[in-house]
Structures are given as structure tokens and as C-alpha cells.
Design an enzyme around this catalytic site. Structure first.
Site, PDB file in Angstrom:
ATOM      1  N   HIS A 174     -21.153  -8.775  54.827  1.00 33.32           N
ATOM      2  CA  HIS A 174     -22.329  -9.087  54.017  1.00 33.32           C
ATOM      3  C   HIS A 174     -23.410  -8.062  54.336  1.00 33.32           C
ATOM      4  CE1 HIS A 174     -25.341 -10.916  51.728  1.00 33.32           C
ATOM      5  NE2 HIS A 174     -25.176 -12.177  52.053  1.00 33.32           N
TER       6      HIS A 174
ATOM      7  N   PHE B  38     -31.267 -16.302  50.447  1.00 32.73           N
ATOM      8  CA  PHE B  38     -32.236 -17.220  51.043  1.00 32.73           C
ATOM      9  C   PHE B  38     -33.459 -17.319  50.135  1.00 32.73           C
ATOM     10  CE2 PHE B  38     -31.398 -17.044  55.943  1.00 32.73           C
ATOM     11  CZ  PHE B  38     -30.154 -17.595  55.739  1.00 32.73           C
TER      12      PHE B  38
ATOM     13  N   LYS C 145     -16.754  -9.233  50.298  1.00 38.45           N
ATOM     14  CA  LYS C 145     -17.396  -9.343  51.616  1.00 38.45           C
ATOM     15  C   LYS C 145     -16.381  -9.513  52.746  1.00 38.45           C
ATOM     16  CE  LYS C 145     -22.016 -10.866  50.222  1.00 38.45           C
ATOM     17  NZ  LYS C 145     -21.935 -10.857  48.758  1.00 38.45           N
TER      18      LYS C 145
ATOM     19  N   CYS D 209     -30.651 -11.847  50.117  1.00 37.19           N
ATOM     20  CA  CYS D 209     -29.356 -11.229  49.802  1.00 37.19           C
ATOM     21  C   CYS D 209     -29.184 -10.909  48.319  1.00 37.19           C
ATOM     22  CB  CYS D 209     -28.248 -12.133  50.293  1.00 37.19           C
ATOM     23  SG  CYS D 209     -28.475 -12.541  52.033  1.00 37.19           S
TER      24      CYS D 209
ATOM     25  N   HIS E 214     -20.540 -13.438  44.800  1.00 40.09           N
ATOM     26  CA  HIS E 214     -21.363 -13.263  46.005  1.00 40.09           C
ATOM     27  C   HIS E 214     -20.499 -13.632  47.215  1.00 40.09           C
ATOM     28  CE1 HIS E 214     -24.998 -12.836  48.308  1.00 40.09           C
ATOM     29  NE2 HIS E 214     -24.921 -14.073  48.770  1.00 40.09           N
TER      30      HIS E 214
ATOM     31  N   GLU F 243     -21.276 -21.514  44.510  1.00 42.43           N
ATOM     32  CA  GLU F 243     -20.971 -20.457  43.533  1.00 42.43           C
ATOM     33  C   GLU F 243     -19.840 -20.894  42.596  1.00 42.43           C
ATOM     34  OE1 GLU F 243     -20.271 -16.585  45.168  1.00 42.43           O
ATOM     35  OE2 GLU F 243     -20.417 -15.630  43.194  1.00 42.43           O
TER      36      GLU F 243
END
Lengths: 399, 385
Positions: free
Chosen positions: A328, A387, A323, A158, A291, A302
Site C-alpha cells: 500500500h 482515512f 497491493k 490513501c 483499492h 469495497e
């Protein structure tokens, strides 16, 4: 070091095709998350996602025969068409323009269709194979615009889209190149839906980043690309600079293949590097585009990372994740959110973190909880994490 | 290049065996490593497969990982040891990793997909999904070695390994890292093998004998392979300062979308001794590489042509890294690998002779299915940079 400006942007998300539709969606705080229609959802309890509904491929493209191309190529070609159109190169983009795109799936819709045919005992059809590889779509862009510069497809989960932009930024900043098209894309694909569903990472209610009651992400689809140019070249040809990229930082958690490192140490390192490259202090940042996936672990990590890197400034700097509006978009996220951040920078309106109702002590940030809030924006940050422990952070400023 | 970048370590797991020595033995002995496929139908078709990875995998945390990750882990452990690096003494944030990938963990990808297609949500394995992502090999390697600097996965066709090399060079040139591991990894799979047969790229696509014959007039496709290869790259000054063994200096790494543009390299190519060609996998893409090479080598005298894929098959992403490793070893050991080609070459490659020389300059080249190519030039290291 050279200065790097953005002279064109293109975007397709659940909020619409193009910058205008996306900007109006951001200002209104429109929620593009709906029941998914891209695939048969009958085996799932509830399927929410932000699809690029009503997307129409721009017909003026000449070399790419759209019928045999994966939806991924169509999304990214549409975004590139908008970006190159805005950059307004006389006679088209320079042939030596490099193309750097981030993706997690490439043409997975085609690959899955091929494999489904095999599973059904049929011979898989050729047409599903041509655009399957994740490097295909960058090659498609080069083919359509006759570009002979190097192409890179970055797949850092991502963070891919932000990494792609960061790579191009460094290339131009160092003086090695003068023009790049960089961004990211991914489609709404059952493969990823089933995957995140199996990880129990998908929301069953609504996507609400940083909210105490958040219960997971909503997938989205989209593509976004930016034309990056060396400032002197852009000025020489009379191009309009939309914004300047001034910082990029990246790091790896080296912790777990799917879980973020909970203290935010790795993400904070990327934030600090981006600030250092930009030569600014945390207090100089006017807005953080987070994010913010709306999973329990990402958002807490985060928030910890922002507090680590920003210190006292973390209490006041406005933060939001888009998002909740666009889902996402995975490999496209870093790029779509960079474009949205620049739209915010230029409009002076903070993108809202919709669906935020209940503060979470673990995410005690200054969340932009209402649409339409005006702010004096000069410098902004966009975070992307993925990831494999991938962390990428961009700093952009008005020009 | 702004900084002199050198290769200080090599790690490989290939159809020739575990480790760089097995790889080099196959190269120097011209040993074709093709076997009748055991893992996927149709049984009996040739493939180049890796054996024994599980026994070579020292880090048991990854025993359930996809083969591609295991290959990458084995290869990187070897290159770290070969480079004489004690990673615990380095700043993990100053270590970079760039992995070239083509299909990724395709067995897990296929299993995950088949699981949910057949059995719905109950068949969707989270383990398969999390390790199927394209950056899983790089992610697993970063975890295993505590790499906290830039960690990237670059996806490409047969050029992916060269793309990873090119990307990693940038990290060193821009000063983002002090040491950068660049590599490529791929794993065999039935669906991939079947798809390339369907695309008429696997041998024998003409009904003839099953083989891989790069540049031959009667070439009829490739034999599919797998494996991993990882190189340790450092700036010359760093390597010299720590007294590292230096295999070769990377003089250039150039990308070409148009093979005729390789003319820009010709003036510097007079002294090329060894050409480790991709053989563009024995398919129609040979023509691109033949033009690329004949253009670049127009000023060269004579050199040994060596086609690695004739021995190890088409492994896609790792192929370019394996070729670069072979070129580096040829320089380091001052040998020219025997030509693996016993048939007439096309006239474009007439410059390729069969004279053995002590290799000082070696070139690795490749052409991919997406219509582009790379030429990487290695030279014997000069300590003055």
C-alpha cells in the site's frame, strides 16, 4: 467538454524503477513484499513491506541538489523524469504545466530524523527541514523543470493520488488548462509503519486482498505520475496518447476517521459518478483495479460498493488489487494503480490479485486469481479509498 | 471566472478570540494579539495563541481531537450559521469542503513519534496516529457536518489557505458542488516553533526587538501563530435565490510563480481600495510579495495597506483565509481597516496611502516560502453577477 489523454507516465514501486519493470512484474505476478530494511525493525514482531529496493536517482536532473532532499522527492522526481521523457515535449514541458501531487507524508523521513535528534538531546540539523513539508515535493518538480503553473499538494489519505489525477482531469476537461503533471507518492517510513501497526492493520502473514483469511495490509513505497493533455494539443504536437481518462468521481463517507462506512454507500457514489461522467454503464467496464488493502473492513466495504454500483455486472467484471504485489503506497497508491491499470489496458493482461486462495462470501467478486490472464480491455476503473472517508474513482479507456 | 462566486459566511477562531467579531475587532482596532508563550519553551518568547477552544466546541464527540481539528470545527460551525444554511435541508453530496493545512496536527504527530521512539510499540498510541494524518481536520469536519461531497485537504506553506480557496473555486465552477466551505487551520507546537527559529525565520533573527514588521527594512522574522478560518462560498445565483447575505464577490484568484507576471492584473487594479497583505510574514519572502504587489498595482491610485500578520502572527495555512475574510468584511462593512504599519514602506509600495475610503474593491495577497504568491480580488457584489 475537452478530451483528456495521457501522453507520459512514470512509476517507481517495489516492482522496480520504470514502466517496463513494473509491467513485467505485473505479468509475472511478482511479490515485492519482503522484510523491511528502511528502518530498524527490531521492536516489531514481523515487518513486511514493499520497498523500492535498488532505486537509483536519475543523475541527469540538474537543478535539484539531491543530497539534501528527502527520499520522497527523489522518488517523485524520478517518476516525473520518466513521464516527461515519454511525453517528449519539444524543448521540455510547457512552462504553464500545473503540478498536482498526492501524498500523506511528504518529507516525513526528514521530519522524523530531525525530531529523533531532538529526542536524543541534540540540536536538530537544518538539512532535515528543507524538504519536510508535504508541499515541498511538488515545488521540487516545478523547480527542476522550470514550471510556473500552479502547484497543488492533495492529502486525502490513501485516495490522494487518485484525487490529484482527478483534479487535473477536471481542469483539462473543462478547458481551463491544457497540460498537467499529476500523481502521488509516499515513502517507506517508520512513522506510518508504527501507526498502522498500532491500529493492528498490518499483515502478520502475507498481504492477500479479498481472501477470506486476509489479515491486513503490507505497506509499500513509490511514486507515480502521469502527463495529462488536452487531446487536440497532444494531436497537434504529434504526441502518442497512451490512454484517455474519461471519468472521475469522488465522495466522502462522513462516517469515521479510520473505518470505512460498511455498506459502501459513499464509495458506490464515487463509482457511479465516475461512470456517469464517462457516460458509460457498469457493463462497459472490462476490469476494476480495486483499492483492496487486504484489511477485513476495507475489502468487505469495497465489495459491497462494487455490488451496489455495478448490480449484476459485479458478478462478472474482473477485479484485482495489486497491493499484494506492491504494498500500500498510501498517497502514491491511486497514481501507481492508475499507471498499472493503463499498462494492463495496453498489454491486454490482467494484473493478478496474488496470494488469493480462499474466496470470502463477503467479497464475492470475480477476482483475478492467476497471473498472465489475457483479456480484451477497452475501459477500466481504478478505485481509491482513504482515512477520513475519502473516496476517489477514475475511469480510463484505450485510445 | 465562468460563474460569479460569492462569500456568504465567515467563521474564525484566532488569537484575537473566538468568532469573527473578535477577529474583526482586533483588525479594526489594530490590536496586536501576541502573548508570552505558555505552551512551549522557551517560555517568554512571543506567540499568537488561541484560547478557549474547548469551551467553544459544541460537538463533544471531538473533545479528544487535536487542537487543529477543534479549531476547524469551531470555525466551520460559525460560518454555517453566519451563512444561514440549514445543512440538513441540503443534499450532503452537493456540499464540498477544502481545508488548507501546513503542518497539520503537529502536536499529535510529535507525541506519536516520541511515543514509539522512546517506548517502542507500547508507546505508539493509535489515537494519536489516526488523528495525526494531514486530512484529519477535514475528515472530522465532514463527519461533524455530514458533508458527503468532495472533501479535500490541500497542503501548502503560508499560501495553503489561498490554495484551498483556489481549489474550492474550481469545485463550484465545474459544478461539482452547490456550496463549498474553504478554510485553513493550524496549531502551535514547540518543535515547529523551534524549527522556524533554526531556519532564522522567527523574530528576532537579528538579535533586535521581538516583533513582526512586514516590509520594513529592519524586519527580523515572524511571530508564530495559530487558528482557523473558514469561508462559505456559493455561486451568485444560488446565494441570491436563497436570499443569502453576500459579503463579496470573488473577482479573481491568481497564482504567480514569478512576481513580474502579476502585470496581467494591473489594468483591472485601478480601483483597489484595500490591500490585505500577508506581509509575507516579515521575512526575506517580503521581497517576492512587494514585487508581486507593485507589479499588479502599477495602475492603482491609492489604497490602504493592512498587514494582518502584524496583529495575528504567522499562522501559515489559515492566514490567507483570514486575509480574505478581512477583505470581505472591509467590503461588506464599507470600511478600511487602519494601517497596522507605522514605519516607512519600501518604494515599491509607495502607492499605499493612508486615506480611509468606503471599500468597494479589496485585495488579499500572499507569498510563501516555496517561492510563489497569490492575489485574490474581492468586489462588492453586483446582483446581476
Amino acid at each position: 467538454m475537452k478530451r483528456v489523454v495521457i501522453t507520459g507516465m512514470g512509476i517507481v514501486t517495489g516492482l522496480g524503477l520504470g514502466k517496463d519493470e513494473n509491467l513485467s512484474g505485473i505479468i509475472e505476478g511478482r511479490d515485492a513484499v519482503r522484510e523491511i530494511t528502511s528502518f530498524d525493525t527490531s521492536v516489531y514482531k514481523k515487518t513486511l513491506g514493499a520497498e523500492a529496493r535498488g532505486f537509483k536517482f536519475p543523475v541527469r536532473l540538474k537543478k535539484i541538489k539531491t543530497a539534501r532532499y528527502d527520499r520522497a522527492a527523489k522518488l517523485v522526481l524520478a517518476a516525473a523524469d520518466e513521464a516527461f521523457g515519454e511525453a517528449a515535449f519539444k524543448g521540455g514541458p510547457p512552462a504553464h504545466t500545473i503540478v498536482v501531487l498526492g501524498t500523506t507524508l511528504g518529507g516525513m523521513i526528514s521530519g522524523a530524523a530531525y525530531h529523533r535528534e531532538l529526542l536524543a538531546g541534540k540540536p536538530g540539523r537544518h538539512k532535515h527541514l528543507y524538504d519536510y513539508l508535504a508541499c515541498s515535493q511538488a515545488a521540487d518538480v516545478s523547480t527542476e523543470w522550470g514550471l510556473t503553473g500552479q502547484t497543488f499538494t492533495v492529502s486525502n489519505a490513501c485516495a490522494s493520488g487518485a484525487n490529484a489525477i482527478g483534479f487535473a482531469f477536471r481542469e483539462i476537461r473543462s478547458g481551463r488548462l491544457d497540460t498537467a503533471l499529476a500523481g502521488g507518492f509516499d515513502t517507506m517510513c517508520e512513522f506510518t509503519y508504527a501507526g498502522f501497526n498500532s491500529l493492528q492493520a498490518i499483515t502478520r502473514s502475507r498481504c492477500s486482498p479479498f481472501d477470506k483469511n486476509r489479515d491486513g495490509l503490507a505497506l509499500g513505497e513509490g511514486a507515480a505520475v502521469l502527463v495529462l493533455e488536452e487531446l487536440a494539443q497532444a494531436e497537434k504536437r504529434g504526441a502518442r496518447a497512451l490512454a484517455e481518462i474519461t471519468g472521475y468521481g469522488e465522495s466522502s463517507d462522513a462516517f469515521h476517521i479510520t473505518r470505512p462506512e460498511p455498506t459502501g454507500e459513499g464509495a458506490a457514489a464515487a463509482i457511479k459518478e465516475a461512470l456517469a461522467v464517462a457516460g458509460i454503464a457498469p457493463s462497459d467496464i472490462d476490469y476494476i483495479n480495486a483499492h483492496g488493502t487486504a484489511t477485513i473492513f476495507n475489502d468487505a466495504m469495497e465489495a459491497a460498493a462494487i455490488k451496489r454500483a455495478f448490480g449484476a455486472a459485479a458478478k462478472t467484471v474482473p477485479v484485482s488489487s495489486v497491493k499484494a504485489m506492491i504494498g500500500h503506497t498510501l498517497g502514491g497508491a491511486g497514481a501507481a494503480e492508475a499507471v498499472i491499470s493503463i499498462l494492463a489496458l495496453r498489454s491486454g493482461i490482467l494484473p493478478p490479485n496474488i496470494n488469493y486462495t480462499t474466496p470470502d462470501p463477503d467479497c464475492d467478486l470475480n477476482i483475478v486469481d492467476r497471473p498472465g490472464q489475457k483479456a480484451s480491455l477497452k475501459r477500466i476503473m481504478s478505485n481509491s479509498f482513504g482515512f477520513g472517508g475519502a473516496n476517489a474513482v477514475l475511469v480510463m479507456q484505450s485510445y | 471566472m465562468q460563474h460569479a462566486i460569492v462569500i456568504t459566511g465567515i467563521g474564525a477562531i484566532t488569537p484575537a478570540g473566538i468568532g469573527t467579531q473578535a477577529f474583526w475587532d482586533a483588525v479594526i482596532n489594530g490590536r496586536q494579539c501576541f502573548v508570552e508563550s505558555e505552551r512551549f519553551a522557551p517560555i517568554g518568547r512571543l506567540c499568537a495563541q488561541v484560547s478557549g477552544v474547548d469551551s467553544a466546541l459544541s460537538d463533544r464527540r471531538f473533545r479528544r481531537a487535536a487542537d487543529i481539528s477543534k479549531y476547524a470545527l469551531v470555525a466551520i460551525k460559525e460560518t454555517v450559521a453566519d451563512a444561514g444554511l440549514d445543512l440538513a435541508k441540503l443534499d450532503p453530496a452537493r456540499i464540498g469542503l477544502v481545508m488548507g493545512i501546513t503542518h497539520g496536527a503537529i502536536n499529535f504527530t510529535r507525541e506519536f513519534h516520541a511515543g514509539f521512539v522512546k517506548d517502542g510499540t507500547a508507546g505508539a498510541s493509535p489515537m494519536y496516529f489516526s488523528d495525526s494524518v494531514l486530512n484529519a481536520p477535514a475528515g472530522n469536519v465532514s463527519i461533524a457536518l455530514n458533508i458527503k461531497g468532495p472533501t479535500h485537504t490541500v497542503v501548502g506553506d503560508s499560501n495553503a489557505g489561498f490554495s484551498a480557496l483556489s481549489y474550492g473555486l474550481r469545485l463550484l465552477e465545474h459544478g461539482n458542488v452547490d456550496v463549498c466551505f474553504i478554510g485553513g487551520a493550524e496549531e502551535l507546537d514547540a518543535v515547529t516553533a523551534g524549527a522556524y527559529a533554526k531556519l532564522n525565520l522567527r523574530s528576532p533573527n537579528d538579535g533586535g526587538a521581538e516583533d513582526i514588521r512586514p516590509f520594513a527594512p529592519d524586519k527580523n522574522g515572524f511571530i508564530i501563530g495559530e487558528g482557523a478560518c473558514v469561508l462559505t462560498l456559493e455561486r451568485m445565483e444560488t446565494a441570491v435565490k436563497r436570499g443569502a447575505k453576500i459579503y463579496a464577490r470573488i473577482a479573481s484568484a491568481d497564482f504567480f510563480a514569478q512576481p513580474q507576471k502579476a502585470a496581467s492584473l494591473a489594468p483591472g487594479f485601478a480601483g483597489v481600495d484595500v490591500l490585505v497583505s500577508s506581509g509575507a510574514n516579515g521575512t526575506r519572502f517580503d521581497e517576492f510579495e512587494a514585487t508581486l504587489l507593485s507589479t499588479a498595482l502599477s495602475g492603482a491610485a491609492s489604497m490602504r495597506l493592512f498587514c494582518l500578520k502584524r496583529l495575528l502572527g504567522e499562522s501559515f495555512a489559515p492566514a490567507g483565509v483570514m486575509q480574505t475574510a478581512a477583505a470581505a468584511l472591509a467590503i461588506n462593512l464599507s470600511v478600511t481597516p487602519p494601517s497596522s504599519i507605522a514605519y516607512p514602506l519600501p518604494h515599491e509600495l509607495a502607492v499605499c496611502g493612508n486615506t480611509a475610503v468606503n471599500a468597494k474593491v479589496a485585495v488579499a495577497s500572499g507569498a510563501g516560502t516555496k517561492g510563489s504568491g497569490y492575489i485574490v480580488t474581492l468586489e462588492a457584489p453586483r446582483r446581476d453577477g
